[in-house]
Design a protein around this motif. Structure first.
Motif, PDB file in Angstrom:
ATOM      1  N   UNK A 232       0.827  -1.208   0.000  1.00  0.00           N
ATOM      2  CA  UNK A 232       0.000   0.000   0.000  1.00  0.00           C
ATOM      3  C   UNK A 232       0.864   1.262   0.000  1.00  0.00           C
ATOM      4  N   UNK A 233       1.969   1.254   0.763  1.00  0.00           N
ATOM      5  CA  UNK A 233       2.849   2.424   0.822  1.00  0.00           C
ATOM      6  C   UNK A 233       3.538   2.653  -0.523  1.00  0.00           C
ATOM      7  N   UNK A 234       4.058   1.574  -1.131  1.00  0.00           N
ATOM      8  CA  UNK A 234       4.719   1.712  -2.438  1.00  0.00           C
ATOM      9  C   UNK A 234       3.722   2.166  -3.491  1.00  0.00           C
ATOM     10  N   UNK A 235       2.507   1.601  -3.470  1.00  0.00           N
ATOM     11  CA  UNK A 235       1.479   2.003  -4.435  1.00  0.00           C
ATOM     12  C   UNK A 235       1.121   3.472  -4.258  1.00  0.00           C
ATOM     13  N   UNK A 236       1.018   3.920  -3.013  1.00  0.00           N
ATOM     14  CA  UNK A 236       0.711   5.325  -2.756  1.00  0.00           C
ATOM     15  C   UNK A 236       1.820   6.232  -3.290  1.00  0.00           C
ATOM     16  N   UNK A 237       3.069   5.827  -3.109  1.00  0.00           N
ATOM     17  CA  UNK A 237       4.194   6.636  -3.598  1.00  0.00           C
ATOM     18  C   UNK A 237       4.172   6.742  -5.119  1.00  0.00           C
ATOM     19  N   UNK A 238       3.922   5.617  -5.794  1.00  0.00           N
ATOM     20  CA  UNK A 238       3.857   5.646  -7.261  1.00  0.00           C
ATOM     21  C   UNK A 238       2.694   6.506  -7.740  1.00  0.00           C
ATOM     22  N   UNK A 239       1.576   6.412  -7.041  1.00  0.00           N
ATOM     23  CA  UNK A 239       0.419   7.235  -7.413  1.00  0.00           C
ATOM     24  C   UNK A 239       0.726   8.718  -7.204  1.00  0.00           C
ATOM     25  N   UNK A 240       1.482   9.030  -6.138  1.00  0.00           N
ATOM     26  CA  UNK A 240       1.783  10.427  -5.828  1.00  0.00           C
ATOM     27  C   UNK A 240       2.662  11.071  -6.883  1.00  0.00           C
ATOM     28  N   UNK A 241       3.527  10.298  -7.536  1.00  0.00           N
ATOM     29  CA  UNK A 241       4.440  10.869  -8.545  1.00  0.00           C
ATOM     30  C   UNK A 241       4.037  10.479  -9.965  1.00  0.00           C
ATOM     31  N   UNK A 242       2.898   9.810 -10.130  1.00  0.00           N
ATOM     32  CA  UNK A 242       2.486   9.358 -11.460  1.00  0.00           C
ATOM     33  C   UNK A 242       2.071  10.565 -12.294  1.00  0.00           C
ATOM     34  N   UNK A 243       2.685  10.788 -13.465  1.00  0.00           N
ATOM     35  CA  UNK A 243       2.448  12.028 -14.234  1.00  0.00           C
ATOM     36  C   UNK A 243       0.988  12.283 -14.566  1.00  0.00           C
ATOM     37  N   UNK A 244       0.232  11.238 -14.895  1.00  0.00           N
ATOM     38  CA  UNK A 244      -1.174  11.440 -15.259  1.00  0.00           C
ATOM     39  C   UNK A 244      -1.944  12.027 -14.093  1.00  0.00           C
ATOM     40  N   UNK A 245      -1.722  11.475 -12.893  1.00  0.00           N
ATOM     41  CA  UNK A 245      -2.440  11.975 -11.720  1.00  0.00           C
ATOM     42  C   UNK A 245      -1.940  13.356 -11.320  1.00  0.00           C
ATOM     43  N   UNK A 246      -0.631  13.592 -11.447  1.00  0.00           N
ATOM     44  CA  UNK A 246      -0.085  14.904 -11.115  1.00  0.00           C
ATOM     45  C   UNK A 246      -0.690  15.979 -12.012  1.00  0.00           C
ATOM     46  N   UNK A 247      -0.733  15.739 -13.318  1.00  0.00           N
ATOM     47  CA  UNK A 247      -1.263  16.733 -14.245  1.00  0.00           C
ATOM     48  C   UNK A 247      -2.773  16.906 -14.071  1.00  0.00           C
ATOM     49  N   UNK A 248      -3.483  15.808 -13.766  1.00  0.00           N
ATOM     50  CA  UNK A 248      -4.924  15.939 -13.513  1.00  0.00           C
ATOM     51  C   UNK A 248      -5.187  16.779 -12.270  1.00  0.00           C
ATOM     52  N   UNK A 249      -4.283  16.688 -11.277  1.00  0.00           N
ATOM     53  CA  UNK A 249      -4.454  17.435 -10.022  1.00  0.00           C
ATOM     54  C   UNK A 249      -4.161  18.909 -10.177  1.00  0.00           C
ATOM     55  N   UNK A 250      -3.501  19.315 -11.251  1.00  0.00           N
ATOM     56  CA  UNK A 250      -3.198  20.735 -11.471  1.00  0.00           C
ATOM     57  C   UNK A 250      -3.832  21.205 -12.770  1.00  0.00           C
ATOM     58  N   UNK A 251      -4.949  20.595 -13.152  1.00  0.00           N
ATOM     59  CA  UNK A 251      -5.715  21.008 -14.326  1.00  0.00           C
ATOM     60  C   UNK A 251      -7.116  21.405 -13.880  1.00  0.00           C
ATOM     61  N   UNK A 252      -7.611  22.489 -14.425  1.00  0.00           N
ATOM     62  CA  UNK A 252      -8.934  22.995 -14.040  1.00  0.00           C
ATOM     63  C   UNK A 252     -10.027  22.237 -14.776  1.00  0.00           C
ATOM     64  N   UNK A 253     -10.070  20.938 -14.519  1.00  0.00           N
ATOM     65  CA  UNK A 253     -11.069  20.052 -15.118  1.00  0.00           C
ATOM     66  C   UNK A 253     -11.504  19.038 -14.062  1.00  0.00           C
ATOM     67  N   UNK A 254     -12.446  18.173 -14.407  1.00  0.00           N
ATOM     68  CA  UNK A 254     -13.005  17.279 -13.406  1.00  0.00           C
ATOM     69  C   UNK A 254     -12.393  15.898 -13.353  1.00  0.00           C
ATOM     70  N   UNK A 255     -11.169  15.733 -13.870  1.00  0.00           N
ATOM     71  CA  UNK A 255     -10.593  14.390 -13.971  1.00  0.00           C
ATOM     72  C   UNK A 255     -10.210  13.808 -12.604  1.00  0.00           C
ATOM     73  N   UNK A 256      -9.710  14.645 -11.686  1.00  0.00           N
ATOM     74  CA  UNK A 256      -9.392  14.104 -10.357  1.00  0.00           C
ATOM     75  C   UNK A 256     -10.655  13.684  -9.627  1.00  0.00           C
ATOM     76  N   UNK A 257     -11.758  14.389  -9.888  1.00  0.00           N
ATOM     77  CA  UNK A 257     -13.029  13.966  -9.305  1.00  0.00           C
ATOM     78  C   UNK A 257     -13.453  12.609  -9.814  1.00  0.00           C
ATOM     79  N   UNK A 258     -13.213  12.347 -11.111  1.00  0.00           N
ATOM     80  CA  UNK A 258     -13.539  11.037 -11.665  1.00  0.00           C
ATOM     81  C   UNK A 258     -12.670   9.948 -11.034  1.00  0.00           C
ATOM     82  N   UNK A 259     -11.383  10.238 -10.806  1.00  0.00           N
ATOM     83  CA  UNK A 259     -10.502   9.264 -10.144  1.00  0.00           C
ATOM     84  C   UNK A 259     -10.964   9.004  -8.720  1.00  0.00           C
ATOM     85  N   UNK A 260     -11.253  10.076  -7.990  1.00  0.00           N
ATOM     86  CA  UNK A 260     -11.662   9.945  -6.588  1.00  0.00           C
ATOM     87  C   UNK A 260     -12.918   9.094  -6.457  1.00  0.00           C
ATOM     88  N   UNK A 261     -13.932   9.406  -7.251  1.00  0.00           N
ATOM     89  CA  UNK A 261     -15.202   8.686  -7.106  1.00  0.00           C
ATOM     90  C   UNK A 261     -15.142   7.296  -7.740  1.00  0.00           C
TER      91      UNK A 261
END
Length: 582
Positions: A215-244
């Protein structure tokens, strides 16, 4: 828990279905001319302004939409009947299992886990924050102008904008911009917060499924994964889709294990909110429905003595699906009627995506791993991880495959982009991390201590190499700018009352935003040479912005040719700035 007993639910379900059957056959029995007078004209007055109602193109659009809608509605009712028949067939073949009680949160959390959670959270925030102030791109500007700053809260909620309005995000962004102003970071703040919350939820999800270390390694990879990083700093609803997606999946499996759980209502709300953040979330709901039916058929046909899902769990989740779909139909009928009419009533053939999506998806999910050998290593990790999870969590692997295949099956019907598959990122990371864990555990096979050390250092080196590739991709993407902001600032420093600014070509709206926000000047958007001359009349200095990769209309080409002949130009990134002194 959804407090609707089985008898009342059966009455409600059958009543609604009979009403839909009646409507479907009525649409075919009633003559088309009567439908046109009784339905098309009232619908035209409801959806369009009065001066457009009697225009021939509007009436033709509505008539074509009604003809297609009759067939589509009948097909939908037919498949709905098949689902109801299949439900009744499965229901009485499923066993009654004892209700299980299980905590929805992970237990026995150690102190070192809390330490790594905090450390990874700080790293994730630092990676994301440096990209919060980069220049806005076109979709973000479109969201800001049309759904965040324009109109009221109700217009943000009820304007689909050709499905380009991520309603959940637009509402949160409207609040953020109201509190902090229309800065880039303020517009992106909701995505950042939801993205950080999705990391916590992802850790809970993996921690309940697998070990604490994975779980810790998976969390670290998710934290630095480019797709998630860019979705988190884009003014769109993609992180909401990931969260839900994570939340809905987590509640879905929890309701299968614990059908008496009180989280049924939370599951319905999570699905509804997921659709609000992105309509592509409907594929997640469809995948869960197919998964539940597949599990029941698999159990009845192949494993009747090894029950996984019971009658009570099936009934409870079916109620959740029914209420979710009913709410979505009412919601979409209320806010999406005009979009449905224009989609069905169009005379042209719908655009389709050509070619296979798989190579594009592979490149999308392996961003940061550019070399061929790195991609091969990642593929090996994924393969080993999938085989390992198949042995431990077979139905989870089924679910991941269905979750990927359902949207891919829609490629033949709709244009889609790789970014719409962002909801699959958690499962990609989960399978990849499990493969890494299996490779790491091979070190226990070696009896010699030095061989074990050498093997361990080799695995760590590979992991660090993969990590560095992802982090470098994040750092490069965080500083990508097209030159809009810098060019506007330079012009603003030399501008006065006798200065005129205009923009031509694609992405012109971005210049309008930056000119208003950074220089307090308006940028005009001329569509013809006559309009251009009228807008810049009386100016001593004229600046014209053009995005070098954008497309120009024939009239805009005439404006650009005028600047090429009369003035000079310079480049700021990929932005060309023309300057004329009259």
């Amino acid at each position: 828990m959804i407090s609707l007993d089985d008898r009342k639910f059966e009455i409600l379900q059958n009543t609604i279905y009979l009403i839909l059957v009646f409507i479907a056959f009525s649409l075919f029995i009633i003559p088309l001319n009567i439908l046109q007078n009784k339905i098309i004209l009232p619908l035209a007055h409801l959806l369009y302004s009065t001066h457009r109602v009697m225009q021939p193109d509007t009436l033709i659009l509505l008539k074509n939409a009604l003809i297609k809608f009759r067939h589509l509605f009948l097909i939908t009712v037919f498949f709905g009947g098949l689902l109801l028949a299949l439900r009744r067939l499965l229901l009485f073949r499923l066993p009654l299992l004892n209700l299980q009680k299980s905590s929805i949160l992970p237990s026995n959390i150690k102190l070192y886990e809390c330490f790594f959670l905090g450390l990874i959270g700080i790293i994730a925030l630092l990676l994301r924050w440096q990209g919060m102030g980069r220049e806005l791109y076109y979709d973000e500007i479109y969201t800001l102008f049309n759904f965040v700053q324009k109109g009221t809260v109700w217009s943000s909620f009820f304007n689909l904008g050709s499905l380009n309005n991520h309603i959940g995000f637009s509402l949160l962004a409207r609040l953020s911009v109201f509190l902090f102003g229309p800065a880039e970071w303020a517009l992106r703040l909701p995505s950042l917060i939801i993205g950080m919350c999705s990391l916590i939820l992802f850790w809970i999800f993996v921690r309940r499924l697998l070990t604490a270390h994975v779980a810790i390694v998976a969390l670290f990879l998710m934290a630095i994964f480019p797709i998630h990083v860019m979705a988190s700093v884009s003014a769109r609803g993609y992180t909401g889709m990931v969260f839900f997606t994570i939340l809905s999946t987590y509640l879905f499996w929890h309701l299968i294990r614990c059908p008496g759980s009180k989280y049924s209502t939370a599951y319905v709300i999570a699905n509804f909110l997921g659709v609000l953040f992105h309509f592509y979330f409907l594929t997640v709901i469809a995948a869960q429905g197919l998964m539940m039916m597949g599990m029941c058929l698999y159990q009845i046909v192949l494993r009747p003595k090894e029950p996984v899902i019971g009658r009570n769990a099936f009934t409870n989740i079916w109620k959740c699906f029914f209420i979710t779909i009913l709410c979505l139909i009412l919601f979409c009928a209320f806010i999406g009627s005009r979009l449905l009419v224009e989609t069905l009533g169009g005379t042209g053939a719908p655009p389709r995506a050509g070619g296979s999506i798989l190579p594009h998806l592979w490149d999308y999910f392996t961003q940061g791993w550019d070399s061929c050998w790195t991609k091969i290593i990642v593929f090996m990790f994924l393969l080993i991880g999938f085989i390992s999870l198949w042995k431990k969590k077979r139905f989870l692997c089924f679910y991941a495959v269905v979750l990927l295949l359902v949207p891919m099956s829609l490629i033949a019907l709709f244009i889609t982009g790789e970014r719409f598959f962002v909801f699959f990122v958690p499962f990609f990371i989960l399978i990849l991390t499990q493969g890494m864990a299996e490779i790491w555990n091979i070190r226990n096979v070696f009896s010699d201590r030095w061989l074990r050390y050498v093997y361990s250092f080799g695995v760590i080196f590979i992991f660090l190499n993969l990590t560095v590739g992802l982090a470098q991709k994040d750092l490069v993407a965080a500083h990508e700018n097209e030159g809009f902001r810098y060019a506007v600032r330079i012009v603003g420093e030399h501008a006065n009352r006798q200065t005129a600014m205009c923009a031509i070509g694609d992405l012109s709206a971005i210049l309008v935003y930056y000119a208003r926000y950074y220089s307090n000047y308006d940028v005009s958007l001329p569509k013809s040479t006559d309009e251009f001359y009228r807008l810049v009349s009386g100016a001593k200095t004229i600046y014209c912005f053009q995005f070098s990769k954008g497309n120009l209309t024939s009239k805009e080409n005439n404006i650009a040719e005028y600047f090429r002949q009369k003035g000079t130009y310079s480049f700021f990134g990929r932005l060309k700035l023309f300057e004329i002194h009259v």
